[in-house]
Write an enzyme that holds these catalytic residues in place. Sequence first.
Site, PDB file in Angstrom:
ATOM      1  CB  CYS A 187      -0.914  -0.003   1.223  1.00  0.00           C
ATOM      2  SG  CYS A 187      -2.084   1.356   1.248  1.00  0.00           S
TER       3      CYS A 187
ATOM      4  CD1 TRP B  17      -2.957  -7.060  -8.137  1.00  0.00           C
ATOM      5  CD2 TRP B  17      -1.629  -8.811  -8.546  1.00  0.00           C
ATOM      6  NE1 TRP B  17      -3.751  -8.057  -8.645  1.00  0.00           N
ATOM      7  CE2 TRP B  17      -2.970  -9.147  -8.912  1.00  0.00           C
ATOM      8  CE3 TRP B  17      -0.625  -9.766  -8.714  1.00  0.00           C
ATOM      9  CZ2 TRP B  17      -3.302 -10.396  -9.442  1.00  0.00           C
ATOM     10  CZ3 TRP B  17      -0.978 -11.007  -9.219  1.00  0.00           C
ATOM     11  CH2 TRP B  17      -2.282 -11.302  -9.582  1.00  0.00           C
TER      12      TRP B  17
ATOM     13  NE  ARG C 265      -8.490  -0.817  -2.892  1.00  0.00           N
ATOM     14  CZ  ARG C 265      -8.265  -1.279  -1.682  1.00  0.00           C
ATOM     15  NH1 ARG C 265      -9.194  -1.941  -1.050  1.00  0.00           N
ATOM     16  NH2 ARG C 265      -7.115  -1.098  -1.086  1.00  0.00           N
TER      17      ARG C 265
END
Length: 501
Positions: A320, A407, A419
């Site tokens: 992230c 990923w 999202r």
Amino acid sequence: MAYFFEEPSHTFDEYLLVPGYTGPDCIPANVSLQTPVVRYNKKKGEKCPLTMNIPMTSAVMQSVSNDVLAEALAKEGGISFIFGSQTIENQAAMVARVKAYKAGFVTSDTNIKPDQTLEELVAKIEMTGHSTVAVTENGEANGKLLGIITERDFRISHCEPGEKVCDYMTPLETLVMAEDGITLEEANDLIWKNKINQLPIVDKAGNLKYLVFRKDAASHTEHPLELLDAQKRYIVGAGINTRDYMERVPALLAAGVDVMTLDSSEGFTEWQRKALQDIHAKWPDAKVGAGNVVDAEGFNFLADAGADFIKIGIGGGSICITREQKGIGRGQATATIEVAKARDAYYEKTGIYIPICSDGGIVHDHHITLALAMGADFVMLGRYFARFDESPTNKLIVNGSYVKEYWGEGSNRARNWQRYDLGGKKGMAFEEGVDSYVPYAGNLHDNVQTTTSKIIHTMCNCGVVNIPDLQKNAKITLLSPASIREGSAHDVIVKNSIKAN
């Protein structure tokens, strides 16, 4: 002016557990890792309607959570949340496959007609991963049973093109069968008595109802903590979003999903509140988690909106880059501690206990125990599970070592930038995750066994035998940079770090 937190936020690496008194009953055999998953009224003495036997869930990610990993994790006592960045039909089909792969009476979804070709059979086996196929008159799940065929009954390379399934199947008249109504114990006794690998269960008209497999009986012995519903099917979760939930949720419920979670990098939003309220109004028994949040305000917002559990963490995942890209987030340990305090305060005020999930920031196994001690009821892991045989990614050799691809859902590869539930346009999208590799680690069972063993032994060192007592009695110390360095091997030459010339 802006609000400034007085203390810096911290990660799990900056803390250690301090040992407590280990009494004579505080031994690994007595430790329970059972933990609640969804909200319940604890003060009224209610039992949590969904619990796990280990405090580990797999992340809502394409590179982590499919049906294969969900089955493997359920065998160990945890829950996998199958990724939602795919079509509704495909996600529901994954859920349905997990529910069909139960330790007990299995509803066959890989049936075939007797006049179909072996090529069609092979395609079906490759698509479903099921090597045993029931042959029914109409090829449907509950059609009239005509035989059984497995991938061991033929060699496709030695068959003539167009050869039929009926030429290689074990026909009905030679099958050992049982009638619907037989108990699982009786079915297993028949399997062992007749030395067969599967037992078809049929109704009075000869229609196939279930298959019972020898391997499932053996599996239960090997996996005593396996997580099953009332019908002896594996428990499975799924990720949903705030855009198509009114179409996705009913499809997942019809497939048998046990619990869902809104999947977003930031959950303190009106979109999540509306989704939770809409879902619970339409499907009051549906269990839906929400998040992610990093403070008490975010927790209380989602708790009031009806979240069944709440995920903690922004930007702490290994793939992230939300903190780099947007400058938001919080150290995972600090976020877990604050949200746990808010959860406890909410419980004292309302009597309702809402489990919290620490999602991200777990690098080492002991970080899981720290997260639990800091108040988390369970953790969500991506990188951890991506390393195993059961994850859906490719196993490759890179620089002489085996790796698996991994990923993020916010990466270009996932193509799922929206999202975050902020109503952004596609042209405004940017990456919040990377495409990477992780070291290959083997099978899930062995690794999870090692991880849970470490958690159990650490709990014994802390003088507790369950997670609630760990949360109540743990002693935790903040480390200085020097003590962090001291905690690893130092001032020696580690043998396996010396490369031969």
